[in-house]
Design an enzyme around this catalytic site. Structure first.
Site, PDB file in Angstrom:
ATOM      1  CG  HIS A 155      -1.725   1.245   1.386  1.00 57.00           C
ATOM      2  ND1 HIS A 155      -2.958   1.404   0.803  1.00 57.00           N
ATOM      3  CD2 HIS A 155      -1.466   2.410   2.048  1.00 57.00           C
ATOM      4  CE1 HIS A 155      -3.432   2.609   1.086  1.00 57.00           C
ATOM      5  NE2 HIS A 155      -2.543   3.236   1.849  1.00 57.00           N
ATOM      6  CG  HIS A 158      -0.147   1.373  -5.409  1.00 55.75           C
ATOM      7  ND1 HIS A 158      -1.510   1.394  -5.172  1.00 55.75           N
ATOM      8  CD2 HIS A 158       0.003   1.695  -6.708  1.00 55.75           C
ATOM      9  CE1 HIS A 158      -2.138   1.700  -6.292  1.00 55.75           C
ATOM     10  NE2 HIS A 158      -1.238   1.895  -7.239  1.00 55.75           N
ATOM     11  CE  LYS A 212     -10.359  -6.634  -0.618  1.00 55.53           C
ATOM     12  NZ  LYS A 212     -10.312  -6.562   0.855  1.00 55.53           N
TER      13      LYS A 212
END
Length: 277
Positions: A155, A158, A212
């Site tokens: 996360h 990115h 998802k």
């Protein structure tokens, strides 16, 4: 001042002049159309925002440790819907203008003219860069909701690197082959932030969100295609900025590794893993 001190001062001065000369040399490649646009004149505002982002990650959870988590349900719905719409606009704007200019979406040089569609492409790519700054709010919402388990290396890597990477794109190559990567990523983000928007509505909607894991698969497909196209451009001697082609291939490959690891840890059960042996 002794000779040794003078020599050290001369060396430091020389190194500073060399760095400044390199900086000015890099600046000379700026696309003239974007030079005076917001955050484009210098890398320092982007670096400041990046430093603040990393400081938020370090100190935000500490600040929230003795405080109650925020809910933010409808704020998250509105935020994710807004990001979805922004990505949809950027994607369709790039596609429309690229088609109008008869772009080769695999190998295309940057046109720095004031052609209407080329300026629109440059502006859309700037908005793509700026959207990465807005998306820092993803991390902020994790922190204030005390969802710190979501602050994974993937996360943080990115969000931080995309913001820095696309400053370079918007600054030096706001068009040409850079269009394809930005456009495809925006289409992927339309699906991704649509999912987040629906998920933010609560359990009554979440129970219908079975797709998802396919978002991760879609991202893996995106980056794999990016690596293939990047290698193809290098091997066919595409004249689009060569150093950026190498950087893009390595960068996209890093995401393949990280998203593959995320997929394995998140979606493959122990029994699934055994079946693959």
């Amino acid at each position: 001042m002794d000779l040794k001190t003078a020599a050290i001062n001369d060396l430091i001065t020389s190194q500073i002049q060399t760095l400044f000369g390199f900086y000015k040399w890099c600046q000379s490649f700026t696309d003239p159309r974007v030079e005076n646009w917001l955050l484009m004149s210098s890398p320092f505002p982007t670096l400041v925002f990046l430093a603040l982002y990393l400081a938020m990650i370090k100190y935000g959870p500490i600040y929230m440790s003795k405080r109650k988590a925020f809910k933010l349900k409808w704020l998250l719905v509105v935020y994710n819907f807004g990001i979805t719409m922004l990505n949809a606009w950027i994607a369709f704007e790039l596609l429309y203008c690229g088609l109008k200019r008869n772009y080769n979406f695999i190998c295309q040089l940057v046109d720095t003219s004031d052609d209407e569609y080329e300026v629109r492409i440059a502006r859309a790519i700037w908005w793509y860069y700026f959207s990465k700054l807005i998306e820092f709010m993803d991390t902020f919402f994790f922190i204030v909701r005390k969802k710190t388990r979501q602050l994974t290396f993937l996360h943080i890597y990115h969000h931080s690197t995309m913001f820095a990477f696309w400053w370079v794109g918007a600054k030096f190559v706001p068009g040409g082959s850079a269009l394809t990567g930005a456009m495809v990523n925006c289409f992927v983000h339309v699906f991704m932030y649509s999912y987040y928007c629906l998920a933010a509505m609560g359990p009554s909607v979440q129970k219908f969100l079975w797709w998802k894991k396919y978002l991760t698969i879609l991202q893996l497909i995106q980056f794999t295609i990016g690596v293939v196209l990047g290698l193809h451009a290098i091997m066919t001697q595409c004249q689009f900025t060569r150093w950026m082609q190498y950087v893009f291939v390595c960068y996209a490959f890093s995401f393949i590794v990280l998203f593959s690891n995320f997929y394995n840890h998140t979606y493959l059960t122990e029994s699934d893993k055994k079946k693959t042996y």
